[in-house]
Enzyme design. Structure first.
Site, PDB file in Angstrom:
ATOM      1  N   LYS B  77       1.085  -1.115  -0.080  1.00  0.00           N
ATOM      2  CA  LYS B  77       0.082   0.005   0.126  1.00  0.00           C
ATOM      3  C   LYS B  77       0.617   1.147  -0.014  1.00  0.00           C
ATOM      4  O   LYS B  77       2.172   1.679   0.296  1.00  0.00           O
ATOM      5  CB  LYS B  77      -1.086  -0.364   1.549  1.00  0.00           C
ATOM      6  CG  LYS B  77      -1.622   0.970   1.330  1.00  0.00           C
ATOM      7  CD  LYS B  77      -2.789   0.824   2.718  1.00  0.00           C
ATOM      8  CE  LYS B  77      -4.117   1.848   3.269  1.00  0.00           C
ATOM      9  NZ  LYS B  77      -4.623   1.791   4.205  1.00  0.00           N
ATOM     10  N   SER B 152      -9.533   1.777   3.286  1.00  0.00           N
ATOM     11  CA  SER B 152      -8.665   3.007   2.440  1.00  0.00           C
ATOM     12  C   SER B 152      -7.650   1.713   1.889  1.00  0.00           C
ATOM     13  O   SER B 152      -7.382   2.620   0.654  1.00  0.00           O
ATOM     14  CB  SER B 152      -8.614   3.621   3.298  1.00  0.00           C
ATOM     15  OG  SER B 152      -6.943   2.865   3.832  1.00  0.00           O
ATOM     16  N   SER B 176      -9.625  -0.330   7.518  1.00  0.00           N
ATOM     17  CA  SER B 176      -9.281  -0.524   6.157  1.00  0.00           C
ATOM     18  C   SER B 176      -8.457  -1.957   5.461  1.00  0.00           C
ATOM     19  O   SER B 176      -8.307  -1.670   3.882  1.00  0.00           O
ATOM     20  CB  SER B 176      -8.203   0.800   6.098  1.00  0.00           C
ATOM     21  OG  SER B 176      -8.394   1.944   5.999  1.00  0.00           O
TER      22      SER B 176
END
Lengths: 96, 479
Positions: B77, B152, B176
């Protein structure tokens, strides 16, 4: 709690943000919704509850005071928007 | 044709000479190229990954490999620092930023001979539940491209869902990792607070943030956790308790577990009835398998999300004050009158809408006159919740909940009303408020075609038993 223009301006200044026109109206409405939403917490009786401040169960995390590597000047300046190779440069902001 | 099922299977294929690291990397590069429109990756390290694969293949042929992640292809990420690589938090304010050091978690993966293939799209600064709030444009759910992948860590979820890497890293501040895993039909695991060092993870809400793992099976999750977990001199909040050998201790003789569920959560009006029924049914079958399954009253359900948003926005407003355009990141090119004006222009241009909303709310709850009424109050609610959850774990091994109240939303459905988006976090934020480990397991499929998960949580420091239980649940599913 009512969110008005003065509050939005004050918060925006504290947060070093600015909102104009339509954007300001939008953030005002969003803030109103968000604040009303979190005011749900007022329903709870918290008289004898201590606030939880630290999540880590660790206390007194110590280490020997040894010199360790840090970033070099070259690395530190690598992402600078403007630099003379030695310092970060910023626009002149002091008025004479 | 390269087919991936698990790290151990892949590595035995490598040892037996049936495949190579280069073949694996080439396969993923092809898959990534063929699915650009999903928008999962924001950067792909093509040449570097191939060169490393080649090097690893040579080492292996010389009998010199020692890494437990030898040749494992990982996506990361865009909030986790990887030296010499772009790090932008999907934000305009960090465009062009290149990491000058690696996160402890990344260092540990690389030390075990992993191959990092690229960085993955996410909501800006990990704030969002749909992966639509990103400077790179939305990520699409590979199971249904009109739907969001969740957020997210949406890019990280889709990368594993669509077979664009073997495993991936995300970060989980309020769900997330678990929520996008739920939306994408894969495993998403958030360890307990402090289990994995946060050094090198861009801070959103420091007392909530934790690096998490996306995978397709529990042995992969366990191995990655085993490698990344542990104390770190660079993060004093990392747990000093030595982690277990998670990957070696997954298989245990079956014992009856004590499982709690909250009727207040399962009968909550926001929960899709089909999800509710699926969870109740699974609870019933757990009971039939000999586990002790019991309802527990949990009357704080509706206070979880409000307290979470007060505390995380407060921490975010403080953490994000570092983006000032002086030392790194975006700087305004407009003429400025003074320093305050310089900061305001820079930050207003650099941050996206959702990030600004949260900074504003966080600034409000921390501001003079409102601090006690909002911030301290939320800290007290956090204490109340944490105590309540600890008490439950005195009598139970696991708590079972849905991961999300609905299956993946349609794109655009939740972007305008912040509250609608925040409420989607109702089942996941609890674990972050209490700092406990939690996992989403892909066990179900909805009538609308989308997969969804079951969430299990264990007490602080009990990642091992949670992973064992998860392994059992997923293995049973496959039988």
């Amino acid at each position: 709690m009512e969110v008005n223009d003065a509050l939005v301006d004050k918060l925006a200044h504290l947060a070093r943000l600015s909102f104009d026109g339509q954007e300001k109206e939008g953030i005002k409405q969003d803030l109103q919704k968000m604040i009303t939403f979190v005011e749900k917490l007022n329903e709870l009786d918290l008289e004898n509850v201590e606030p939880l401040i630290h999540m880590s169960p660790e206390v007194n995390v110590l280490r020997n005071d040894e010199i360790r590597g840090s970033v070099s000047r070259e690395e530190a300046l690598k992402n600078a928007p403007e630099t003379d190779g030695e310092f970060f440069l910023v626009p002149k902001v002091i008025k004479r | 044709m390269f087919v991936y099922s698990s790290i151990s299977h892949y590595q035995s294929q490598l040892t037996q000479g049936h495949t190579t690291c280069v073949e694996a990397v080439e396969h993923y590069l092809r898959q990534i190229a063929a699915t650009r429109h999903l928008n999962a990756y924001v950067a792909v390290y093509e040449a570097e990954a191939l060169a490393r694969a080649k090097e690893l293949d040579t080492l292996r042929k010389e009998g010199k490999t020692t890494g437990r992640l030898h040749g494992v292809v990982i996506g990361v990420k865009d909030v986790i620092s990887h030296e010499g690589h772009p790090l932008t938090a999907a934000s305009g304010i960090l465009q062009g930023f290149e990491a000058i050091y690696s996160a402890t978690a990344i260092k540990k993966l690389l030390d075990e001979e992993a191959i990092i293939i690229g960085s993955l799209n996410c909501d800006e600064f990990a704030m969002g539940s749909t992966n639509e709030h990103t400077v790179y444009g939305p990520v699409l759910n590979a199971d249904d491209e009109s739907r969001v992948p969740g957020g997210s860590s949406g890019g990280s979820a889709v990368a594993v869902q669509a077979g664009l890497c073997m495993v991936s890293l995300g970060s989980d501040t309020g769900g997330s990792v678990r929520q996008p895993a739920d939306f994408c039909g894969i495993v998403g695991f958030k360890p307990g607070y402090g289990r994995i060092s946060r050094y090198g993870l861009i801070a959103y809400a420091s007392s909530f943030d934790q690096i998490g793992i996306f995978s397709t099976n529990i042995p992969d999750t366990a191995l990655l956790l085993e490698i990344m977990a542990g104390p770190d001199v660079a993060d004093s909040t990392a747990s000093r308790q030595q982690p277990d050998a998670y990957s070696k201790e997954l298989d245990t003789p079956k014992t009856p577990y004590r499982i709690a569920y909250f009727p207040e959560a399962l009968d909550h009006p926001s929960l899709d009835p089909e999800i509710r029924d699926a969870i109740y049914k699974r609870l019933e079958s757990l009971k039939n398998e000999g586990h002790h399954v019991q309802p527990v009253n949990f009357d704080l359900m509706d206070y979880i999300v409000p307290s979470y948003y007060v505390l995380t926005t407060a921490e975010a407003s403080s953490n994000l004050s570092r983006y000032d355009g002086v030392r790194y990141g975006h700087r305004t090119e407009k003429p400025v009158t003074d320093l305050v004006d310089f900061y305001k222009k820079t930050r207003s241009e650099g941050f996206g809408k959702e990030v600004k909303r949260r900074i504003m709310l966080g600034t409000f709850v921390l501001s003079a006159g409102y601090y006690d009424a909002y911030f301290t109050r939320a800290q007290k609610v956090r204490k109340l919740l944490t105590t309540k959850i600890e008490l439950i774990f005195n009598d139970f091994d696991f708590i079972i909940l849905p991961t999300a109240p609905t299956t993946a939303f349609r794109r655009g459905e939740k972007t305008e009303d912040p509250i609608a988006m925040y409420l989607a976090d109702i089942y996941t934020v609890m674990a972050n408020l209490a700092g406990i480990p939690a996992i989403s397991l892909p066990l179900f499929r909805h009538n609308n075609g989308m997969r969804f998960g079951l969430q299990a949580m264990a007490s602080r420091q009990n990642e091992l038993s949670l992973l064992r239980f998860s392994h059992e649940l997923l293995t049973n599913r496959e039988n």
